[in-house]
Design a protein around this motif. Structure first.
Motif, short mmCIF file in Angstrom:
data_model
loop_
_atom_site.label_atom_id
_atom_site.label_comp_id
_atom_site.label_asym_id
_atom_site.label_seq_id
_atom_site.Cartn_x
_atom_site.Cartn_y
_atom_site.Cartn_z
N VAL A 1 0.85 -1.19 0.00
CA VAL A 1 0.00 0.00 0.00
C VAL A 1 0.88 1.24 0.00
N ALA A 2 0.32 2.34 -0.48
CA ALA A 2 1.06 3.61 -0.50
C ALA A 2 1.31 4.08 0.93
N PHE A 3 2.43 4.71 1.13
CA PHE A 3 2.79 5.19 2.46
C PHE A 3 3.52 6.52 2.35
N GLY A 4 3.23 7.40 3.25
CA GLY A 4 3.95 8.65 3.38
C GLY A 4 3.85 9.12 4.81
N GLN A 5 4.81 9.86 5.25
CA GLN A 5 4.78 10.34 6.63
C GLN A 5 5.34 11.75 6.69
N LEU A 6 4.63 12.61 7.39
CA LEU A 6 5.12 13.96 7.66
C LEU A 6 5.80 13.92 9.03
N LEU A 7 6.99 14.42 9.09
CA LEU A 7 7.71 14.50 10.36
C LEU A 7 7.86 15.96 10.75
N PHE A 8 7.68 16.25 12.02
CA PHE A 8 7.96 17.59 12.49
C PHE A 8 8.73 17.49 13.80
N THR A 9 9.53 18.48 14.06
CA THR A 9 10.40 18.38 15.23
C THR A 9 9.65 18.71 16.51
N ALA A 10 10.06 18.04 17.55
CA ALA A 10 9.52 18.30 18.88
C ALA A 10 10.66 18.78 19.76
N ASP A 11 11.41 17.87 20.31
CA ASP A 11 12.58 18.25 21.09
C ASP A 11 13.80 18.26 20.16
N THR A 12 14.93 18.71 20.68
CA THR A 12 16.14 18.72 19.87
C THR A 12 17.35 18.34 20.71
N MET A 13 18.25 17.64 20.06
CA MET A 13 19.52 17.29 20.67
C MET A 13 20.66 17.75 19.78
N THR A 14 20.48 18.90 19.11
CA THR A 14 21.56 19.40 18.26
C THR A 14 22.82 19.66 19.06
N ASP A 15 22.65 20.03 20.32
CA ASP A 15 23.76 20.14 21.25
C ASP A 15 23.61 18.96 22.21
N LEU A 16 24.44 17.94 22.04
CA LEU A 16 24.27 16.69 22.78
C LEU A 16 24.37 16.85 24.30
N THR A 17 24.98 17.92 24.75
CA THR A 17 25.12 18.12 26.20
C THR A 17 24.01 19.00 26.76
#
Length: 110
Positions: free
Chosen positions: A64-80
């Motif tokens: 079957v066809a599949f697609g997903q929209l992702l949007f950001t919630a939290d972020t770990m761009t700075d791992l610390t």
């Protein structure tokens, strides 16, 4: 690329800018080690999520066809310095509306 273009048009019609990015899937956030994040970042990945691959595999199995929209919630761009933001709560209504618009557009093309 046809579906991607359709999705981009729906997103742009909502005055939003789509970003098609390279994402990696993991089965648990405790597996996002600093070393793994650095490796994935160096490989060009910009997003990590926990469900998309499993859903895509189910869709492929069911053919079957599949697609997903992702949007950001939290972020770990700075791992610390984890930034929980509001876990995406402020975007839920907008994403629901956008998802409905995408479904309607895809339904018209079937």
């Amino acid at each position: 690329m046809g579906r991607y273009n359709q999705l981009a048009q729906v997103i742009q019609a909502q005055q939003l800018t789509p970003q098609f990015v390279k994402t990696w899937t993991t089965d648990g956030y405790f597996r996002e080690t600093q070393q793994l994040v650095q490796q994935r970042t160096q490989a060009g990945f910009t997003v990590v999520e926990m469900e998309c691959a499993a859903l895509a595999a189910c869709a492929q199995f069911r053919q079957v066809a599949f697609g997903q929209l992702l949007f950001t919630a939290d972020t770990m761009t700075d791992l610390t310095n984890w930034q929980p933001r509001d876990f995406g709560r402020s975007a839920h209504a907008k994403m629901l509306h956008l998802s409905i618009q995408c479904l309607a557009t895809f339904a018209e093309s079937i």
